[in-house]
Design a protein around this motif. Sequence first.
Motif, PDB file in Angstrom:
ATOM      1  N   GLY A 113      40.312  26.838  32.278  1.00  0.00           N
ATOM      2  CA  GLY A 113      38.994  27.486  31.719  1.00  0.00           C
ATOM      3  C   GLY A 113      38.495  28.378  32.728  1.00  0.00           C
ATOM      4  N   ALA A 114      37.318  28.803  32.983  1.00  0.00           N
ATOM      5  CA  ALA A 114      36.601  29.464  33.683  1.00  0.00           C
ATOM      6  C   ALA A 114      36.411  28.980  35.130  1.00  0.00           C
ATOM      7  N   ALA A 115      36.247  27.601  34.960  1.00  0.00           N
ATOM      8  CA  ALA A 115      35.980  27.026  36.261  1.00  0.00           C
ATOM      9  C   ALA A 115      37.476  26.762  37.264  1.00  0.00           C
ATOM     10  N   GLY A 116      38.397  26.454  36.483  1.00  0.00           N
ATOM     11  CA  GLY A 116      39.744  26.201  36.818  1.00  0.00           C
ATOM     12  C   GLY A 116      40.497  27.447  37.491  1.00  0.00           C
ATOM     13  N   THR A 117      40.520  28.420  36.589  1.00  0.00           N
ATOM     14  CA  THR A 117      41.053  29.696  37.163  1.00  0.00           C
ATOM     15  C   THR A 117      40.505  30.589  38.184  1.00  0.00           C
ATOM     16  N   ALA A 118      39.073  30.154  38.302  1.00  0.00           N
ATOM     17  CA  ALA A 118      38.238  30.771  39.503  1.00  0.00           C
ATOM     18  C   ALA A 118      38.702  29.994  40.729  1.00  0.00           C
ATOM     19  N   THR A 119      38.790  28.810  40.617  1.00  0.00           N
ATOM     20  CA  THR A 119      39.124  27.910  41.911  1.00  0.00           C
ATOM     21  C   THR A 119      40.608  28.350  42.170  1.00  0.00           C
ATOM     22  N   ALA A 120      41.565  28.259  41.151  1.00  0.00           N
ATOM     23  CA  ALA A 120      43.043  28.742  41.563  1.00  0.00           C
ATOM     24  C   ALA A 120      42.898  29.989  42.201  1.00  0.00           C
ATOM     25  N   LEU A 179      28.766  37.493  36.555  1.00  0.00           N
ATOM     26  CA  LEU A 179      29.546  38.801  36.911  1.00  0.00           C
ATOM     27  C   LEU A 179      29.707  39.050  38.307  1.00  0.00           C
ATOM     28  N   ARG A 180      28.738  38.304  39.392  1.00  0.00           N
ATOM     29  CA  ARG A 180      28.703  38.515  40.695  1.00  0.00           C
ATOM     30  C   ARG A 180      30.006  37.666  41.044  1.00  0.00           C
ATOM     31  N   ILE A 181      30.174  36.434  40.526  1.00  0.00           N
ATOM     32  CA  ILE A 181      31.486  35.565  40.880  1.00  0.00           C
ATOM     33  C   ILE A 181      32.713  36.469  40.259  1.00  0.00           C
ATOM     34  N   GLY A 230      37.865  39.536  42.136  1.00  0.00           N
ATOM     35  CA  GLY A 230      38.741  40.568  42.151  1.00  0.00           C
ATOM     36  C   GLY A 230      39.161  41.209  40.508  1.00  0.00           C
ATOM     37  N   VAL A 231      38.166  40.825  39.349  1.00  0.00           N
ATOM     38  CA  VAL A 231      38.409  40.981  38.032  1.00  0.00           C
ATOM     39  C   VAL A 231      37.300  41.767  37.533  1.00  0.00           C
ATOM     40  N   TRP A 232      36.349  42.214  38.226  1.00  0.00           N
ATOM     41  CA  TRP A 232      34.982  43.115  37.697  1.00  0.00           C
ATOM     42  C   TRP A 232      35.614  44.232  37.013  1.00  0.00           C
ATOM     43  N   ASP A 233      36.260  45.033  37.650  1.00  0.00           N
ATOM     44  CA  ASP A 233      36.723  46.379  37.018  1.00  0.00           C
ATOM     45  C   ASP A 233      37.104  46.087  35.510  1.00  0.00           C
ATOM     46  N   GLU A 234      38.185  45.091  35.490  1.00  0.00           N
ATOM     47  CA  GLU A 234      38.962  44.952  34.267  1.00  0.00           C
ATOM     48  C   GLU A 234      37.724  44.310  33.183  1.00  0.00           C
ATOM     49  N   VAL A 235      36.862  43.304  33.759  1.00  0.00           N
ATOM     50  CA  VAL A 235      35.756  42.775  32.945  1.00  0.00           C
ATOM     51  C   VAL A 235      35.112  43.935  32.306  1.00  0.00           C
ATOM     52  N   ARG A 236      34.305  44.862  33.029  1.00  0.00           N
ATOM     53  CA  ARG A 236      33.750  45.978  32.834  1.00  0.00           C
ATOM     54  C   ARG A 236      34.347  46.941  31.792  1.00  0.00           C
ATOM     55  N   GLN A 237      35.675  46.966  31.877  1.00  0.00           N
ATOM     56  CA  GLN A 237      36.245  47.825  30.889  1.00  0.00           C
ATOM     57  C   GLN A 237      36.365  47.206  29.501  1.00  0.00           C
ATOM     58  N   HIS A 238      36.552  45.732  29.435  1.00  0.00           N
ATOM     59  CA  HIS A 238      36.695  45.282  28.145  1.00  0.00           C
ATOM     60  C   HIS A 238      35.385  44.743  27.579  1.00  0.00           C
ATOM     61  N   GLY A 239      34.462  44.585  28.548  1.00  0.00           N
ATOM     62  CA  GLY A 239      32.879  44.006  27.861  1.00  0.00           C
ATOM     63  C   GLY A 239      32.113  44.813  27.420  1.00  0.00           C
ATOM     64  N   ARG A 275      35.753  36.277  24.365  1.00  0.00           N
ATOM     65  CA  ARG A 275      36.128  34.955  25.097  1.00  0.00           C
ATOM     66  C   ARG A 275      37.728  34.987  25.445  1.00  0.00           C
ATOM     67  N   PRO A 276      38.579  35.127  24.662  1.00  0.00           N
ATOM     68  CA  PRO A 276      39.906  34.915  24.770  1.00  0.00           C
ATOM     69  C   PRO A 276      40.529  36.241  25.679  1.00  0.00           C
ATOM     70  N   GLU A 277      39.756  37.210  25.767  1.00  0.00           N
ATOM     71  CA  GLU A 277      40.086  38.359  26.513  1.00  0.00           C
ATOM     72  C   GLU A 277      39.767  38.039  28.144  1.00  0.00           C
ATOM     73  N   LEU A 278      38.683  37.394  28.220  1.00  0.00           N
ATOM     74  CA  LEU A 278      38.092  36.851  29.526  1.00  0.00           C
ATOM     75  C   LEU A 278      39.210  35.851  30.316  1.00  0.00           C
ATOM     76  N   ALA A 279      39.411  34.940  29.289  1.00  0.00           N
ATOM     77  CA  ALA A 279      40.378  33.961  29.629  1.00  0.00           C
ATOM     78  C   ALA A 279      41.880  34.673  30.081  1.00  0.00           C
ATOM     79  N   ARG A 280      42.246  35.751  29.353  1.00  0.00           N
ATOM     80  CA  ARG A 280      43.645  36.083  29.572  1.00  0.00           C
ATOM     81  C   ARG A 280      43.448  36.903  31.071  1.00  0.00           C
ATOM     82  N   ILE A 281      42.392  37.624  31.427  1.00  0.00           N
ATOM     83  CA  ILE A 281      42.234  38.240  32.283  1.00  0.00           C
ATOM     84  C   ILE A 281      42.102  37.363  33.806  1.00  0.00           C
ATOM     85  N   LEU A 282      41.424  36.005  33.638  1.00  0.00           N
ATOM     86  CA  LEU A 282      41.563  35.244  34.738  1.00  0.00           C
ATOM     87  C   LEU A 282      42.749  34.431  34.982  1.00  0.00           C
ATOM     88  N   VAL A 283      43.517  34.098  33.881  1.00  0.00           N
ATOM     89  CA  VAL A 283      44.797  33.503  34.050  1.00  0.00           C
ATOM     90  C   VAL A 283      45.467  34.450  34.711  1.00  0.00           C
TER      91      VAL A 283
END
Length: 376
Positions: free
Chosen positions: A13-20, A53-55, A60-69, A108-116
């Motif tokens: 999830g968010a915590a795990g992928t961010a740590t990874a 959003l800061r994290i 390194g995913v902000w540009d993609e998040v901004r595009q999809h959100g 939510r699934p799009e964010l999960a895909r981006i992080l993974v």
Amino acid sequence: MPAVQNVLVVGAGAAGTATAILLAEAGVAVDLVDTKPDVSALGSGITLQGNALRILRQLGVWDEVRQHGFAFTTLGLRAPDAAGTPLAEIDDIRTGGPDLPATMGMYRPELARILVDRAVDAGAKLRLGTIPASLEQDEDGVEVRFADGSRGRYDLVVGADGVRSWTRHELGILLETCKTGMGIWRVFAPRPASVTRTDLFYGGPCFIAGYCPTGEDSLYAYLVEAAQNRSTLAPQQSLEVMRELAAAYHGPWDEIRKSMTDATRVNYTWFEAHFLEAPWNRGRVVLIGDAAHTCPPTIAQGAAQALEDAAVLYDVLTRADALTEEMWSEFHARRVERARAVVEASLQLGQWLLNHEQGDVSGLIGRISHLLAEPA
């Protein structure tokens, strides 16, 4: 040199992928495992505040998040009357800083895909449909046996495996996850052009009726009610119940309700909460995200707090030479009381509604927002 050279992260999830992502970028060998065969398969929408959003920018995913959100800077309040009359427009505090939006809605699934995908690109080894079966630690590491019979030895295990964490249970930590008395209907639906931010309706048959734009063509809408056993409802029945409740709300809700035709897009869950007192680690195993703290989404900080856990854990690990008590003390000093404040504020807002009490909502949200505007 980081305090660890190889790490197992349980939960994608968010915590795990961010740590990874952060540890792999720092040159640490990371195994990322999750019990689900597809981590992006389920979910509706998610609201991300500026501190989240800061994290995401750090990842390194902000540009993609901004595009999809869908970003916005104000919150609207509307009356539960026949017109959905606007009552107020409130400027959101930019908790991520002036150069980031105050709030973003996203599928939510799009964010999960981006992080993974980002975790894999950073070098983490991803194993889905995999669950640890046991772990044993000594002074130098943690031996992990997986359900498929494979084994691994790690300097650190990060339990980011959610509310009903296997890792927490394996550590023998007794933590009661309590129902708060509220249930929430959610639906993912087309976005009417009139919906450009979150609007909240208080009153009517539900405690809260709200919606959040998640993209150019999508939103998620939600209705918060007194918790009921809805588990016996078939998907079509769930859709009908949500449509009936939504009929009490107007303005943009009229268009949203008409578009609510796909029963597979509706889900219902109860609000839950728990908070793990420090320490969150037991030797070389640490819990973060929902495994350590979870709260109802009344101030939309669940994902943000999970991401902050990951960022702080990364920071202390990469500045230390070893896993020391001093390092863990810094981690807990930066995370525990901050997360507690969010959990308690989320619960307080819900309790005011359950009690039909006029609490100082704006004051409470303001205090939390100013707290979160300072990086963890």
